[in-house]
Scaffold this active site. Structure first.
Site, mmCIF file in Angstrom:
data_model
loop_
_atom_site.group_PDB
_atom_site.id
_atom_site.type_symbol
_atom_site.label_atom_id
_atom_site.label_comp_id
_atom_site.label_asym_id
_atom_site.label_seq_id
_atom_site.Cartn_x
_atom_site.Cartn_y
_atom_site.Cartn_z
ATOM 1 C CG HIS A 130 -0.032 0.123 2.370
ATOM 2 N ND1 HIS A 130 0.453 -0.837 3.108
ATOM 3 C CD2 HIS A 130 0.118 1.136 3.263
ATOM 4 C CE1 HIS A 130 1.117 -0.735 4.065
ATOM 5 N NE2 HIS A 130 0.850 0.742 4.575
ATOM 6 C CG HIS A 147 -0.365 5.882 1.872
ATOM 7 N ND1 HIS A 147 -1.601 5.246 1.876
ATOM 8 C CD2 HIS A 147 0.354 5.256 3.234
ATOM 9 C CE1 HIS A 147 -1.668 4.382 2.872
ATOM 10 N NE2 HIS A 147 -0.613 4.370 3.825
#
Length: 151
Positions: free
Chosen positions: A61, A76
């Site tokens: 992620h 992110h």
């Protein structure tokens, strides 16, 4: 100065548009965000390195790349996507590897994230930079690898 590239194609928005106070409040650093577009044919989106340098951290992620000029950039992928435990993500690089700006790091499905009720928005943050040091961008469509700003 180091050019920071768009890590994914989509709609460029201010960091304040991220539905997470840590990013929106610039607690990690200043930057921008991209609401990723869904690739044609349902293909996965590919996150590319925003700078040339070394991959310091690589998770399904998120990635942190330390640029050759000393600038650390966090990408992110989505918000609260750590809770997916890597499901729907594929790592395309390795920690401690050298990368060129634009090299693939992670592939993911923006639709898959949204289908789980999560935001797929991708903050792009210059680590430890002063809040406001990256001006709010003009909202527009960007392609992966396009220059977003310089630090």
């Amino acid at each position: 100065m180091t050019d920071i590239l768009a890590p994914v194609a989509g709609r460029l928005v201010p960091l304040s548009a991220v539905p997470d106070q840590v990013f929106a409040g610039q607690m990690v650093g200043s930057g921008v965000a991209i609401e990723p577009s869904v690739p044609a044919g349902g293909a996965d989106a590919v996150v590319v390195s925003p700078v040339a340098g070394t991959v310091l951290k690589l998770h399904p992620h998120a990635a942190i790349v330390l640029g050759d000029g000393g600038v650390g950039v966090l990408v992110h992928v989505g918000i609260d996507t750590v809770n997916l435990g890597g499901e729907g993500f594929t790592l395309l690089a390795a920690e401690k590897s050298k990368v060129a700006a634009g090299d693939p790091l992670i592939s993911f499905s923006p639709s898959g994230i949204r289908d789980r009720g999560l935001s797929a928005i991708c903050p792009v943050v210059v680590m430890d930079s002063t809040p406001g040091s990256v001006p709010d961008p003009e909202e527009r469509e960007v392609v992966a690898g396009e220059v977003l700003f310089a630090m």
